[in-house]
Scaffold this motif. Sequence first.
Motif, PDB file in Angstrom:
ATOM      1  N   PRO A 248       0.812  -1.222   0.000  1.00 45.29           N
ATOM      2  CA  PRO A 248       0.000   0.000   0.000  1.00 45.29           C
ATOM      3  C   PRO A 248       0.846   1.273   0.000  1.00 45.29           C
ATOM      4  O   PRO A 248       0.498   2.258  -0.655  1.00 45.29           O
ATOM      5  N   VAL A 249       1.971   1.257   0.738  1.00 42.18           N
ATOM      6  CA  VAL A 249       2.866   2.417   0.762  1.00 42.18           C
ATOM      7  C   VAL A 249       3.506   2.613  -0.610  1.00 42.18           C
ATOM      8  O   VAL A 249       3.587   3.737  -1.122  1.00 42.18           O
ATOM      9  N   VAL A 250       3.974   1.524  -1.226  1.00 43.26           N
ATOM     10  CA  VAL A 250       4.618   1.603  -2.535  1.00 43.26           C
ATOM     11  C   VAL A 250       3.635   2.103  -3.588  1.00 43.26           C
ATOM     12  O   VAL A 250       3.946   2.996  -4.388  1.00 43.26           O
ATOM     13  N   GLU A 251       2.427   1.551  -3.594  1.00 43.58           N
ATOM     14  CA  GLU A 251       1.450   1.886  -4.630  1.00 43.58           C
ATOM     15  C   GLU A 251       0.917   3.306  -4.493  1.00 43.58           C
ATOM     16  O   GLU A 251       0.439   3.892  -5.472  1.00 43.58           O
ATOM     17  N   ALA A 252       1.013   3.875  -3.279  1.00 42.70           N
ATOM     18  CA  ALA A 252       0.545   5.245  -3.064  1.00 42.70           C
ATOM     19  C   ALA A 252       1.635   6.286  -3.294  1.00 42.70           C
ATOM     20  O   ALA A 252       1.361   7.491  -3.249  1.00 42.70           O
ATOM     21  N   ALA A 253       2.856   5.847  -3.551  1.00 43.13           N
ATOM     22  CA  ALA A 253       3.989   6.772  -3.663  1.00 43.13           C
ATOM     23  C   ALA A 253       3.950   7.570  -4.957  1.00 43.13           C
ATOM     24  O   ALA A 253       3.435   7.099  -5.982  1.00 43.13           O
ATOM     25  N   ASP A 254       4.531   8.759  -4.903  1.00 48.05           N
ATOM     26  CA  ASP A 254       4.650   9.621  -6.082  1.00 48.05           C
ATOM     27  C   ASP A 254       5.641   8.992  -7.068  1.00 48.05           C
ATOM     28  O   ASP A 254       6.673   8.449  -6.653  1.00 48.05           O
ATOM     29  N   PRO A 255       5.364   9.044  -8.380  1.00 44.66           N
ATOM     30  CA  PRO A 255       6.279   8.451  -9.370  1.00 44.66           C
ATOM     31  C   PRO A 255       7.720   8.935  -9.265  1.00 44.66           C
ATOM     32  O   PRO A 255       8.643   8.154  -9.495  1.00 44.66           O
ATOM     33  N   ARG A 256       7.938  10.198  -8.904  1.00 41.41           N
ATOM     34  CA  ARG A 256       9.328  10.683  -8.818  1.00 41.41           C
ATOM     35  C   ARG A 256      10.076  10.028  -7.674  1.00 41.41           C
ATOM     36  O   ARG A 256      11.290   9.787  -7.759  1.00 41.41           O
ATOM     37  N   HIS A 257       9.360   9.710  -6.591  1.00 41.45           N
ATOM     38  CA  HIS A 257      10.011   9.025  -5.473  1.00 41.45           C
ATOM     39  C   HIS A 257      10.275   7.561  -5.819  1.00 41.45           C
ATOM     40  O   HIS A 257      11.293   6.993  -5.408  1.00 41.45           O
ATOM     41  N   LEU A 258       9.388   6.962  -6.603  1.00 36.31           N
ATOM     42  CA  LEU A 258       9.614   5.594  -7.069  1.00 36.31           C
ATOM     43  C   LEU A 258      10.826   5.529  -7.987  1.00 36.31           C
ATOM     44  O   LEU A 258      11.640   4.605  -7.901  1.00 36.31           O
ATOM     45  N   ARG A 259      10.953   6.528  -8.879  1.00 37.36           N
ATOM     46  CA  ARG A 259      12.113   6.555  -9.784  1.00 37.36           C
ATOM     47  C   ARG A 259      13.408   6.747  -9.014  1.00 37.36           C
ATOM     48  O   ARG A 259      14.431   6.110  -9.309  1.00 37.36           O
ATOM     49  N   GLN A 260      13.390   7.633  -8.021  1.00 41.80           N
ATOM     50  CA  GLN A 260      14.593   7.852  -7.223  1.00 41.80           C
ATOM     51  C   GLN A 260      14.959   6.590  -6.442  1.00 41.80           C
ATOM     52  O   GLN A 260      16.133   6.226  -6.347  1.00 41.80           O
ATOM     53  N   ALA A 261      13.956   5.913  -5.919  1.00 39.03           N
ATOM     54  CA  ALA A 261      14.205   4.658  -5.198  1.00 39.03           C
ATOM     55  C   ALA A 261      14.812   3.619  -6.133  1.00 39.03           C
ATOM     56  O   ALA A 261      15.757   2.905  -5.764  1.00 39.03           O
ATOM     57  N   SER A 262      14.308   3.530  -7.369  1.00 37.97           N
ATOM     58  CA  SER A 262      14.840   2.563  -8.338  1.00 37.97           C
ATOM     59  C   SER A 262      16.306   2.832  -8.623  1.00 37.97           C
ATOM     60  O   SER A 262      17.114   1.905  -8.755  1.00 37.97           O
ATOM     61  N   GLY A 263      16.669   4.101  -8.745  1.00 40.55           N
ATOM     62  CA  GLY A 263      18.065   4.449  -8.993  1.00 40.55           C
ATOM     63  C   GLY A 263      18.970   4.029  -7.851  1.00 40.55           C
ATOM     64  O   GLY A 263      20.089   3.526  -8.081  1.00 40.55           O
ATOM     65  N   LEU A 264      18.502   4.191  -6.616  1.00 42.69           N
ATOM     66  CA  LEU A 264      19.312   3.799  -5.464  1.00 42.69           C
ATOM     67  C   LEU A 264      19.413   2.279  -5.345  1.00 42.69           C
ATOM     68  O   LEU A 264      20.465   1.755  -4.965  1.00 42.69           O
TER      69      LEU A 264
END
Length: 242
Positions: free
Chosen positions: A205-221
């Motif tokens: 639920p936390v992942v699916e509610a996240a803003d796309p820019r934060h998901l992209r930044q997380a993917s980079g890390l």
Amino acid sequence: MPSYRDEGLVLRTHKLGEADRIITLLTREHGRVRAVAKGVRRTTSRFGARLEPGGHVDVMFAKGRTLDIVTQAESRGAYGAHAVGDYAAFTAVSAMLEAADRLVVEDGEPALQQFLLLLGGLRAICDQGRSPSQVLDAFLLRSLAVAGYAPSFEECARCGAPGPHQAFHASAGGMLCPDCRLPGSARPSAETVQVLGALLSGEWPVVEAADPRHLRQASGLVAAYLSWHLERGLTSLAVMER
């Protein structure tokens, strides 16, 4: 000739001679197994299509001198074939298979947790329809943790000071407090750090509610952390749309 049976996921294949293939599988009980599948490249092969990357199979092996031999294979799911029509899903599945192959170091050593993580990830993408990119990130973080490289997102990776912290450094093991911060550390947003923790713990639920820019930044890390511990990145990851 002694034989044994197991449940496996096909990680990769290589041509051998004119009609055979070497199949690398991650199995439930025997870890990573490399075996010869004789005649599978012929159109008359009984089980060639079942031994493609991403295939989930019940397989019978005969013990060989150097490599075991696949004598029977029954399909339980063709996740690689299922994902072929979806570029994002196909590249994520390919990256997961490659990562599993790289993170299981020894052939024949039990790797049940890695097997279950990979099977769960493939099902999440192909059967449950979850975002391929987020499933891949969660799989990579958890697989790294199982392999002994668990990242720290809530406490300082060096001194254990409770967070939240603002600096991330792959070689240090995750988030760092101000006293332990290393030169070249990334400074992810608090929301990105929350996403990383949710990916590791499976809080969808936390992942699916996240803003796309934060998901992209997380993917980079996640990619940076993986590259550091594997000493080079995944070939499949380089062609993903992230």
